[in-house]
Design a protein around this motif. Structure first.
Motif, PDB file in Angstrom:
ATOM      1  N   GLY A   1       3.627  -5.731   5.819  1.00 13.90           N
ATOM      2  CA  GLY A   1       4.886  -5.164   5.337  1.00 13.90           C
ATOM      3  C   GLY A   1       5.728  -6.128   4.559  1.00 13.90           C
TER       4      GLY A   1
ATOM      5  N   TYR B   1       7.493   7.638   5.532  1.00 11.85           N
ATOM      6  CA  TYR B   1       6.556   7.540   4.415  1.00 11.85           C
ATOM      7  C   TYR B   1       6.710   8.689   3.418  1.00 11.85           C
TER       8      TYR B   1
ATOM      9  N   GLY C   1      -1.616   0.142   3.592  1.00 12.20           N
ATOM     10  CA  GLY C   1      -0.756   0.129   4.757  1.00 12.20           C
ATOM     11  C   GLY C   1      -1.298  -0.736   5.877  1.00 12.20           C
TER      12      GLY C   1
ATOM     13  N   GLY D   1      -0.849   5.225   5.928  1.00  9.36           N
ATOM     14  CA  GLY D   1       0.080   4.202   5.466  1.00  9.36           C
ATOM     15  C   GLY D   1       0.372   4.284   3.986  1.00  9.36           C
TER      16      GLY D   1
ATOM     17  N   LYS E   1       3.501   0.239   3.570  1.00 11.00           N
ATOM     18  CA  LYS E   1       4.553  -0.077   4.537  1.00 11.00           C
ATOM     19  C   LYS E   1       5.690  -0.833   3.861  1.00 11.00           C
TER      20      LYS E   1
END
Length: 422
Positions: free
Chosen positions: A30, A151, A26, A132, A345
């Motif tokens: 992204g 998440y 994470g 993450g 992410k």
């Protein structure tokens, strides 16, 4: 007898890479293409011990078979998927799950498949989000987890769907009063609440174990003498047992106090298991149960069982949540492909889209999904569990609930499926 299984012996672990993967998942940018391009590492936090251990083998097989299929199709973004295995335990000792979560985060996983128990997920979901790491549960049904965070997602429907199906089953069978034996945690209370709403809407009275009555039992309870005595004193014509492995002690006590199970007793996903000679022949004859998910196809069951025998030295006795585990793993992998990176992410930002929230080309395998994505298409992954696209709460927008019936051998067979919406 419910079979227990020791720790997983390894779920299709890919060859170790020379690259260091210890960085916390994470930490990348992204889905804009700047995220991690390293091998996708998936963790499992599934019940290898505890009151839900009977669900472990099919869920482990679902993940393992999915990873084999993904890697056979070329892996994710050019690399084989790596699996790190872990035990979730149950809500009687949450230190097991918390230790596993810490271990998996330390190993750099980007996503985890699990947990089976909603109460366990509620204990670790924040820990994963802070790191993450995308958590995708194949079995959590508690309504407390709907829209919990970006998440967390699941391939099993919330209890609103199963509760409505169970309530309809009780009503359709002509019952007028029902008693609930319910374990006191998020799953038990939530499913009871939704079932009670459904039966009361149909004119059935909850005479024991109702919402607010304070008659739930703690997870791991073994002595049900007083509970059963108090329940039967209310003279219900139906009983719904919402529990895990405690069901063995509950059934034993109900039988000892003369309860006739045939056509009067209802199980749910947490205790729908093949009990065999755990009870006298005929004990569970006529008991019905509900289980989220479409009936697994014979070929899929054969593949799951072959995988389990070859990798775990275990023949599967149940297939509960195997399809949901398989589909959860495929969705994670497809989300990474769509986002062009393997960090948590990116997976979080793309998992709804590959499930079909944006519409697109219908695909039924990882390989077909990759092909469509590489062609620039949006996709609708239609997996083995029969769920609809993830909605804004990261819940399946629709799902099937299977209805099962126990025979004289204390094992269950499929009767039919009903479809409901979240």
């Amino acid at each position: 007898m419910i079979r227990r299984h020791a720790a997983v012996q390894g779920i299709a672990l890919a060859a170790a890479l020379g690259l260091g993967l210890a960085g916390c998942a994470g930490s990348s940018e992204g889905a804009d293409g700047d995220g991690s391009a390293e091998a996708l590492k998936i963790g499992t936090i599934l019940p290898l011990t505890g009151t839900l251990a009977f669900l472990g083998p099919p869920e482990v097989a679902g993940v393992g078979l999915a990873v084999d299929d993904i890697n056979e199709a070329g892996g994710v973004l050019g690399n084989d998927v790596i699996v790190e295995s872990g035990d979730s335990g149950d809500t009687t000792d949450l230190s097991v799950a918390r230790s596993t979560a810490t271990d998996l985060i330390g190993k750099g996983v980007s996503a985890v498949i699990g947990a089976a128990s909603s109460g366990v997920s509620l204990a670790v979901v924040d820990q994963f989000e802070e790191a993450g790491v995308m958590e995708v549960s194949p079995a959590n049904t508690a309504t407390d987890l709907s829209g919990y965070g970006e998440y967390f997602a699941r391939t099993a429907p919330p209890d609103t769907v199963q509760g409505a199906a169970l309530g309809s089953l009780i009503i359709d069978d002509g019952h007028t009063s029902v008693g609930f034996l319910v374990q006191n945690e998020a799953y038990g209370n939530g499913l009871r609440d939704n079932t009670q709403k459904s039966v009361e809407a149909g004119g059935v009275t909850a005479v024991y174990g109702a919402t607010g009555a304070g008659q739930e039992f703690p997870p791991g309870e073994t002595n049900f003498g007083s509970q059963v005595t108090n329940l039967l004193a209310q003279k219900p014509d139906a009983i719904a047992v919402i529990a895990f492995e405690e069901t063995v002690a509950i059934v034993t006590e109900l039988a000892a106090q003369g309860w006739d199970f045939d056509g009067t007793t209802y199980f749910v996903d947490g205790n729908l298991s093949n009990y065999g000679d755990k009870f006298d022949p005929g004990t569970l004859k006529g008991v019905q149960g509900t289980l989220p998910g479409a009936q697994a196809e014979d070929d899929f069951r054969d593949r799951l069982n072959t995988w389990s025998e070859e990798n775990e030295n275990t023949t599967l006795e149940d297939f509960s949540y195997a399809a949901e585990s398989y589909d959860a793993t495929i969705l994670v992998a497809l989300a990474a492909v769509r986002g062009g990176a393997t960090d948590g992410k990116t997976i979080s930002e793309n998992i709804r889209a590959v499930s079909g929230s944006e519409g697109g080309t219908e695909v039924r395998s990882f390989a077909d999904g990759v092909k469509a994505l590489e062609a620039g298409d949006e996709i609708v992954y239609k997996g083995f569990s029969g769920t609809g696209p993830l909605d804004e709460n990261n819940d399946p927008s629709s799902a099937f609930i299977g209805i099962y019936l126990y025979g004289a051998d204390n094992t269950y067979t499929y009767v039919k499926s009903v479809e409901g919406k979240s």
